[in-house]
Design a protein around this motif. Sequence first.
Motif, short mmCIF file in Angstrom:
data_model
loop_
_atom_site.label_atom_id
_atom_site.label_comp_id
_atom_site.label_asym_id
_atom_site.label_seq_id
_atom_site.Cartn_x
_atom_site.Cartn_y
_atom_site.Cartn_z
N LEU A 26 51.65 -112.92 -42.13
CA LEU A 26 50.44 -112.93 -41.09
C LEU A 26 49.99 -114.46 -41.31
O LEU A 26 49.57 -114.94 -40.07
N GLU A 29 52.80 -116.29 -39.02
CA GLU A 29 52.42 -115.97 -37.46
C GLU A 29 51.32 -116.60 -37.00
O GLU A 29 51.38 -117.25 -35.83
N VAL A 142 40.67 -121.86 -48.98
CA VAL A 142 40.63 -120.57 -48.95
C VAL A 142 42.05 -120.06 -49.53
O VAL A 142 42.95 -120.37 -48.96
N LEU A 155 52.66 -103.79 -44.01
CA LEU A 155 51.61 -104.08 -42.70
C LEU A 155 49.96 -103.94 -43.49
O LEU A 155 49.74 -103.05 -44.18
N VAL A 156 49.64 -104.98 -43.42
CA VAL A 156 48.15 -105.32 -44.04
C VAL A 156 46.97 -104.23 -43.05
O VAL A 156 47.06 -104.54 -41.77
N LEU A 157 46.45 -103.57 -43.68
CA LEU A 157 45.42 -102.75 -42.68
C LEU A 157 44.01 -103.18 -43.01
O LEU A 157 42.88 -102.55 -42.55
N ASN A 158 43.84 -104.34 -43.81
CA ASN A 158 42.42 -104.57 -44.09
C ASN A 158 42.14 -106.04 -43.25
O ASN A 158 42.78 -106.80 -43.24
N ALA A 159 41.14 -105.41 -42.25
CA ALA A 159 41.04 -106.40 -40.98
C ALA A 159 40.28 -107.80 -41.51
O ALA A 159 40.58 -108.56 -41.17
N GLU A 160 39.58 -107.70 -42.69
CA GLU A 160 38.86 -108.69 -43.05
C GLU A 160 39.96 -109.86 -43.58
O GLU A 160 39.87 -111.05 -43.57
N TYR A 162 42.76 -110.56 -41.94
CA TYR A 162 43.16 -111.28 -40.86
C TYR A 162 42.03 -112.25 -40.46
O TYR A 162 42.42 -113.55 -39.98
N SER A 163 40.80 -111.82 -40.49
CA SER A 163 39.92 -113.05 -40.20
C SER A 163 39.86 -114.17 -41.32
O SER A 163 39.67 -115.34 -40.79
N ARG A 164 40.04 -113.80 -42.35
CA ARG A 164 40.20 -114.56 -43.59
C ARG A 164 41.21 -115.73 -43.36
O ARG A 164 41.10 -117.03 -43.44
N GLU A 166 42.45 -116.73 -40.31
CA GLU A 166 42.03 -117.59 -39.31
C GLU A 166 41.05 -118.81 -39.72
O GLU A 166 41.17 -119.61 -39.41
N VAL A 167 40.24 -118.22 -40.60
CA VAL A 167 39.09 -119.16 -41.24
C VAL A 167 39.87 -120.16 -41.97
O VAL A 167 39.33 -121.34 -41.73
N ASP A 171 40.46 -124.59 -41.36
CA ASP A 171 40.05 -125.41 -42.14
C ASP A 171 41.00 -126.68 -42.15
O ASP A 171 40.59 -127.80 -42.51
N ASN B 263 31.87 -108.56 -38.80
CA ASN B 263 32.98 -108.96 -39.17
C ASN B 263 32.60 -110.63 -39.52
O ASN B 263 33.34 -111.62 -39.07
N GLN B 265 32.18 -114.08 -41.19
CA GLN B 265 32.98 -115.03 -41.95
C GLN B 265 31.93 -116.49 -42.03
O GLN B 265 31.50 -116.72 -41.17
N PHE B 270 32.37 -113.38 -36.21
CA PHE B 270 33.76 -113.78 -36.16
C PHE B 270 34.57 -112.61 -35.43
O PHE B 270 34.66 -111.49 -35.93
N LEU B 272 37.20 -110.25 -34.00
CA LEU B 272 38.54 -109.56 -34.90
C LEU B 272 39.82 -110.07 -34.08
O LEU B 272 39.79 -110.05 -32.87
N PRO B 273 40.79 -110.55 -35.02
CA PRO B 273 41.87 -110.94 -34.31
C PRO B 273 42.74 -109.77 -33.74
O PRO B 273 42.63 -108.80 -34.11
N ALA B 276 45.19 -107.96 -35.99
CA ALA B 276 44.46 -107.16 -36.77
C ALA B 276 43.73 -105.87 -36.37
O ALA B 276 44.07 -104.77 -36.68
N GLN B 280 45.02 -101.74 -37.14
CA GLN B 280 44.06 -100.69 -37.00
C GLN B 280 44.55 -99.61 -36.04
O GLN B 280 44.15 -98.38 -36.53
#
Lengths: 182, 352
Positions: A26, A29, A142, A155-160, A162-164, A166-167, A171, B263, B265, B270, B272-273, B276, B280
């Motif tokens: 992830l 990518e 981070v 496959l990662v199913l925790n959407a958090e 993915y957002s982390r 990106e954040v 940086d 969501n 951050q 934020f 959702l990408p 991601a 789901q």
Amino acid sequence: MSRPLRVVVVNGSPTQRSKTMGLVKLITESLSQKLAIEVHQTNVYHLGPSFTGAISRADLDPAVEAEYAAVESADLLIAATPVYRGSYAGMFKHFFDLVGQYSLTNTPVILVATGGSDRHALVIEHALRPLFGFFQAATIPVGFYANSGDFDGDLVLNAEVYSRIEVGLGDVIDSLHQTVNR
Amino acid sequence: MAFELGILTFGELTTDLTTGRMPSPEERMKQTIEQARVADEVGLDVFGVGEHHRTDFVASAPHMVLAAAAMATRNIQLTSGVTVLSSEDPVRVFQNFATLDLISGGRAEIIAGRGSYTESFPLFGYDLGDYADLFREKLDLLLAIRAENPVSWQGRLRAPLVNADIAPRPISDLPIWVGVGGTPASAVRTGQLGLPLALALLLGPITQFERPVDLYRQASVAAGHDLSSQRISINAHGMVGKTSQSARDDFFPYFSRGLGENNHQRGASFNLPRNAFEAQASPAGGLLVGSPQEIIDKLLTYHDLYGVSRAVFQMGFGGVPQQTHLEAIERLGTEVAPVIRAEIASRESVNA
């Protein structure tokens, strides 16, 4: 004219299709959508007996020495490990025990770990970050962690997560661009 | 037990991402009733309206919207999804839904929940510090009112009732479900009370409710409740598309934006990408997004995992345009529902 960013993944998982590498995928990518990269992966559990029995760099086969050269000349290191017995995997540490003391100075490092539950999440801060602090490497602020319940296969199913990513990459993306434009 | 399928809306008030146009509250309200009408027409079992107290949602008074929906429909069950019981007066909630029950000929239902937003607490003068106690006590009172009339009741956070006559009385037994987001303690409490459990899934693995569902069943058995009281519903975001790809493409931009609020951050919303979201929507993710066949497969997985006997789809999150929403409702009723009902009925007849 910029060149691709040389990204080296140090993979601390012995498994072929691992959760740790699912999480790393992830990250690579996401990076590849932001700038041109070439990815090399060093699998510390599959470097062979010259590595596992090595006491010093002189003991390594040329092929393994080439892996070290790749790590030590990376533009960006992704240090990724499963949590074994409360910390990074032993072979992962053995690999870094033979990295030159000043070879990673100021190298950007992304810290990645997976564990059996979120009780291990601080392995990033309490084990991985001090290791790269020793090397005076530039660990990005981070770190990325996922627990085994966050995955279906790799496959990662925790959407958090993915957002982390990106954040966290946001940086440092400007300075990574500068690295390849120099 | 016959498998039930339904839809749920919050009455989202956000712009159409193609045209940039914002529906007026009046327009969205009409569209919401239209959604109920179409859902009823295509044979869906449940129509739900959620309660939110902010300008990006039109539904702060679900019982009012449901009363209007009652007049536009014939058979569909009319439920709140959820009633934020912690910041409501249970007497008023019962009166409102008993009234709805009379209007609709016995089709009213309540899904009581703690709510995922907290705006209603200061609005109605409640202290968020009492969050857990408020819900426990008010649910207790609501159940007492449903159980007998007149009712006497005493609690800590509300004035007592002494031999109080609470009217009107509903035609049906006014089903009360408890909406649970996955907190084990909430699932246990719902089981102890012998109430049906509405699992609300936002994001995450399809298997994420295994532990709370086990705890719910155990608590229900331990408290001596009849097995038939152990109903489980999955309430999830989704979109039944014509194809796998169109479902994802139509739904993602709205869902991603709508979810930004949930969501956070670094304290800010934020989006959702896309990758991601794709995870789901994959077979192991919880979202009900895809072609009719994908949805059928996923509902069967939900049924096998948890023994759910109801699935409620929220397909308008983030302000999905009305036409897309209505077509999805139609596909759910005509392409998904008949297959699921037949398949689950045949599985259960084998088991029995």
